[in-house]
Design an enzyme around this catalytic site. Structure first.
Site, PDB file in Angstrom:
ATOM      1  N   GLU A  47       0.846  -1.196   0.000  1.00  0.00           N
ATOM      2  CA  GLU A  47       0.000   0.000   0.000  1.00  0.00           C
ATOM      3  C   GLU A  47       0.878   1.243   0.000  1.00  0.00           C
ATOM      4  O   GLU A  47       1.588   1.501   0.981  1.00  0.00           O
ATOM      5  CB  GLU A  47      -0.900   0.024   1.235  1.00  0.00           C
ATOM      6  CG  GLU A  47      -1.759   1.287   1.321  1.00  0.00           C
ATOM      7  CD  GLU A  47      -2.551   1.393   2.615  1.00  0.00           C
ATOM      8  OE1 GLU A  47      -3.730   1.774   2.552  1.00  0.00           O
ATOM      9  OE2 GLU A  47      -1.983   1.107   3.694  1.00  0.00           O
ATOM     10  N   TRP A  48       0.849   2.015  -1.096  1.00  0.00           N
ATOM     11  CA  TRP A  48       1.547   3.305  -1.070  1.00  0.00           C
ATOM     12  C   TRP A  48       0.643   4.321  -0.405  1.00  0.00           C
ATOM     13  O   TRP A  48      -0.412   4.680  -0.927  1.00  0.00           O
ATOM     14  CB  TRP A  48       1.923   3.782  -2.472  1.00  0.00           C
ATOM     15  CG  TRP A  48       2.687   5.086  -2.425  1.00  0.00           C
ATOM     16  CD1 TRP A  48       3.491   5.529  -1.402  1.00  0.00           C
ATOM     17  CD2 TRP A  48       2.720   6.119  -3.420  1.00  0.00           C
ATOM     18  NE1 TRP A  48       4.022   6.763  -1.698  1.00  0.00           N
ATOM     19  CE2 TRP A  48       3.567   7.152  -2.929  1.00  0.00           C
ATOM     20  CE3 TRP A  48       2.121   6.269  -4.668  1.00  0.00           C
ATOM     21  CZ2 TRP A  48       3.816   8.316  -3.648  1.00  0.00           C
ATOM     22  CZ3 TRP A  48       2.375   7.429  -5.392  1.00  0.00           C
ATOM     23  CH2 TRP A  48       3.217   8.437  -4.893  1.00  0.00           C
ATOM     24  N   ARG A  49       1.094   4.816   0.755  1.00  0.00           N
ATOM     25  CA  ARG A  49       0.371   5.852   1.472  1.00  0.00           C
ATOM     26  C   ARG A  49       0.816   7.203   0.929  1.00  0.00           C
ATOM     27  O   ARG A  49       1.714   7.847   1.463  1.00  0.00           O
ATOM     28  CB  ARG A  49       0.622   5.715   2.975  1.00  0.00           C
ATOM     29  CG  ARG A  49      -0.204   4.607   3.635  1.00  0.00           C
ATOM     30  CD  ARG A  49      -1.668   5.005   3.752  1.00  0.00           C
ATOM     31  NE  ARG A  49      -1.787   6.250   4.498  1.00  0.00           N
ATOM     32  CZ  ARG A  49      -1.846   6.311   5.829  1.00  0.00           C
ATOM     33  NH1 ARG A  49      -1.846   5.213   6.559  1.00  0.00           N
ATOM     34  NH2 ARG A  49      -1.939   7.484   6.441  1.00  0.00           N
ATOM     35  N   ARG A  83      -4.902   8.734   2.550  1.00  0.00           N
ATOM     36  CA  ARG A  83      -5.693   8.709   3.776  1.00  0.00           C
ATOM     37  C   ARG A  83      -5.905  10.145   4.257  1.00  0.00           C
ATOM     38  O   ARG A  83      -4.947  10.873   4.486  1.00  0.00           O
ATOM     39  CB  ARG A  83      -4.975   7.871   4.853  1.00  0.00           C
ATOM     40  CG  ARG A  83      -5.721   7.748   6.172  1.00  0.00           C
ATOM     41  CD  ARG A  83      -6.992   6.948   6.044  1.00  0.00           C
ATOM     42  NE  ARG A  83      -6.743   5.592   5.575  1.00  0.00           N
ATOM     43  CZ  ARG A  83      -7.303   5.074   4.490  1.00  0.00           C
ATOM     44  NH1 ARG A  83      -8.145   5.807   3.745  1.00  0.00           N
ATOM     45  NH2 ARG A  83      -7.053   3.839   4.119  1.00  0.00           N
ATOM     46  N   HIS A 144     -12.262   4.609   9.016  1.00  0.00           N
ATOM     47  CA  HIS A 144     -11.352   4.476  10.150  1.00  0.00           C
ATOM     48  C   HIS A 144     -11.824   5.367  11.287  1.00  0.00           C
ATOM     49  O   HIS A 144     -12.043   6.559  11.087  1.00  0.00           O
ATOM     50  CB  HIS A 144      -9.931   4.887   9.750  1.00  0.00           C
ATOM     51  CG  HIS A 144      -9.418   4.155   8.549  1.00  0.00           C
ATOM     52  ND1 HIS A 144      -9.833   4.458   7.270  1.00  0.00           N
ATOM     53  CD2 HIS A 144      -8.545   3.126   8.432  1.00  0.00           C
ATOM     54  CE1 HIS A 144      -9.226   3.635   6.414  1.00  0.00           C
ATOM     55  NE2 HIS A 144      -8.447   2.822   7.099  1.00  0.00           N
ATOM     56  N   LYS A 171     -13.805  -2.176   4.006  1.00  0.00           N
ATOM     57  CA  LYS A 171     -12.794  -2.172   5.072  1.00  0.00           C
ATOM     58  C   LYS A 171     -13.206  -1.236   6.197  1.00  0.00           C
ATOM     59  O   LYS A 171     -13.604  -0.095   5.949  1.00  0.00           O
ATOM     60  CB  LYS A 171     -11.439  -1.718   4.517  1.00  0.00           C
ATOM     61  CG  LYS A 171     -10.357  -1.571   5.592  1.00  0.00           C
ATOM     62  CD  LYS A 171      -9.143  -0.818   5.071  1.00  0.00           C
ATOM     63  CE  LYS A 171      -8.155  -0.541   6.206  1.00  0.00           C
ATOM     64  NZ  LYS A 171      -7.085   0.399   5.793  1.00  0.00           N
ATOM     65  N   ARG A 214      -5.836  -8.696  14.304  1.00  0.00           N
ATOM     66  CA  ARG A 214      -4.964  -8.670  13.128  1.00  0.00           C
ATOM     67  C   ARG A 214      -4.454 -10.065  12.755  1.00  0.00           C
ATOM     68  O   ARG A 214      -3.918 -10.251  11.665  1.00  0.00           O
ATOM     69  CB  ARG A 214      -3.785  -7.725  13.372  1.00  0.00           C
ATOM     70  CG  ARG A 214      -4.210  -6.270  13.533  1.00  0.00           C
ATOM     71  CD  ARG A 214      -3.005  -5.363  13.729  1.00  0.00           C
ATOM     72  NE  ARG A 214      -3.389  -3.965  13.883  1.00  0.00           N
ATOM     73  CZ  ARG A 214      -3.584  -3.111  12.881  1.00  0.00           C
ATOM     74  NH1 ARG A 214      -3.432  -3.527  11.633  1.00  0.00           N
ATOM     75  NH2 ARG A 214      -3.921  -1.856  13.113  1.00  0.00           N
ATOM     76  N   SER A 233       1.968   2.415   9.670  1.00  0.00           N
ATOM     77  CA  SER A 233       1.071   3.464   9.185  1.00  0.00           C
ATOM     78  C   SER A 233      -0.163   3.606  10.062  1.00  0.00           C
ATOM     79  O   SER A 233      -0.975   4.496   9.839  1.00  0.00           O
ATOM     80  CB  SER A 233       0.646   3.175   7.733  1.00  0.00           C
ATOM     81  OG  SER A 233      -0.089   1.973   7.654  1.00  0.00           O
ATOM     82  N   GLN A 237       0.026  -2.124  14.301  1.00  0.00           N
ATOM     83  CA  GLN A 237       0.527  -2.984  13.235  1.00  0.00           C
ATOM     84  C   GLN A 237       1.724  -3.792  13.732  1.00  0.00           C
ATOM     85  O   GLN A 237       2.527  -3.322  14.522  1.00  0.00           O
ATOM     86  CB  GLN A 237       0.913  -2.152  12.007  1.00  0.00           C
ATOM     87  CG  GLN A 237      -0.296  -1.598  11.274  1.00  0.00           C
ATOM     88  CD  GLN A 237       0.083  -0.747  10.072  1.00  0.00           C
ATOM     89  OE1 GLN A 237       1.245  -0.443   9.850  1.00  0.00           O
ATOM     90  NE2 GLN A 237      -0.911  -0.346   9.301  1.00  0.00           N
TER      91      GLN A 237
END
Length: 251
Positions: A47-49, A83, A144, A171, A214, A233, A237
């Protein structure tokens, strides 16, 4: 039984949990340095943030960076995510700029999945979903909450709403304030999977106390989790090697 979703060489499906690793950096050099480290890390998707990219407001620079990233990641599937600040991101864009950025990425031929946040204008969401699908790009639709865990019914409502808006992969990520909140997220995931889902789901409870969510996706119904190689991120995590080890033990 939900329908599987295939992206390049990976498949999101019931009973499996793929690992996504975020690619973060302010400059292109930093991003590419990090990208090379991710290729051999064992992630299923990157995932490129892009909200961390210092030149995110310059479309030409974003697209040039995207081309470099695509080359560095070789065959790995790429998720493009801006985001918003209200949902935990680094930068804010106007609604117009947000949708234009995602539309350009979807049409570029360089990304495999884009992320669209649920709490936006419905007409613009539907138009962007249509554009992405026309370009052969899948859509994660996301929400989120970094402050709390909504009621189970509310979590399910949001996931069903994402389905209705055309998401390939709904999601939701929420913040627990108690152990009960973690159970609420897991119960919502299981109920959604068993009663309403027509496609794979991605759910998680954030922070340290949410860590169990997770690694138990195969059991409760989350088709993707997020691991780290270096900078995280989002809170909670887990490093990818530890994440895969625990997931394998639990399976």
């Amino acid at each position: 039984m939900t329908n599987a979703v295939t992206v390049k060489n990976i498949t999101f499906q019931e009973g499996e949990t793929l690992i996504c690793v975020p690619l973060i950096g302010k400059t292109l050099d930093e991003i590419l340095g990090n990208a090379h480290g991710l290729v051999d890390a064992g992630a299923d998707i990157i995932e490129w943030r892009v909200d961390h990219f210092a030149q995110v407001r310059e479309m030409a620079q974003v697209m040039a960076a995207l081309a470099e990233i695509r080359g560095a990641l070789k065959a790995l599937p790429l998720l493009f995510t801006f985001r918003s600040k209200k949902e935990g991101g680094e930068t804010e864009l106007s609604d117009e700029a947000y949708f234009a950025l995602n539309r350009e990425a979807a049409r570029s031929g360089l990304v495999d999945v884009i992320d669209i946040e649920l709490f936006n204008d419905e007409a613009q969401i539907r138009a962007l979903v249509d554009d992405a699908h026309a370009a052969g790009v899948k859509v994660i639709m996301s929400n989120h909450d970094f402050h709390k865990t909504p009621a189970q019914e509310d979590i399910i409502y949001r996931l069903r709403r994402m389905q209705d808006l055309g998401a390939d992969l709904p999601k939701i990520a929420v913040m627990p304030q108690s152990p009960q909140d973690v159970l609420t997220l897991l119960a919502a995931t299981l109920t959604m999977k068993e009663k309403y889902a027509t496609r794979p789901l991605i759910t998680m409870s954030m922070g340290k106390s949410g860590g169990v969510s997770r690694v138990t996706g195969r059991l409760f119904g989350s088709a993707m989790t997020f691991g780290t190689v270096g900078q995280a991120s989002a809170p909670g995590q887990i490093a990818i090697a530890k994440l895969r080890e625990v997931m394998d033990i639990l399976s």
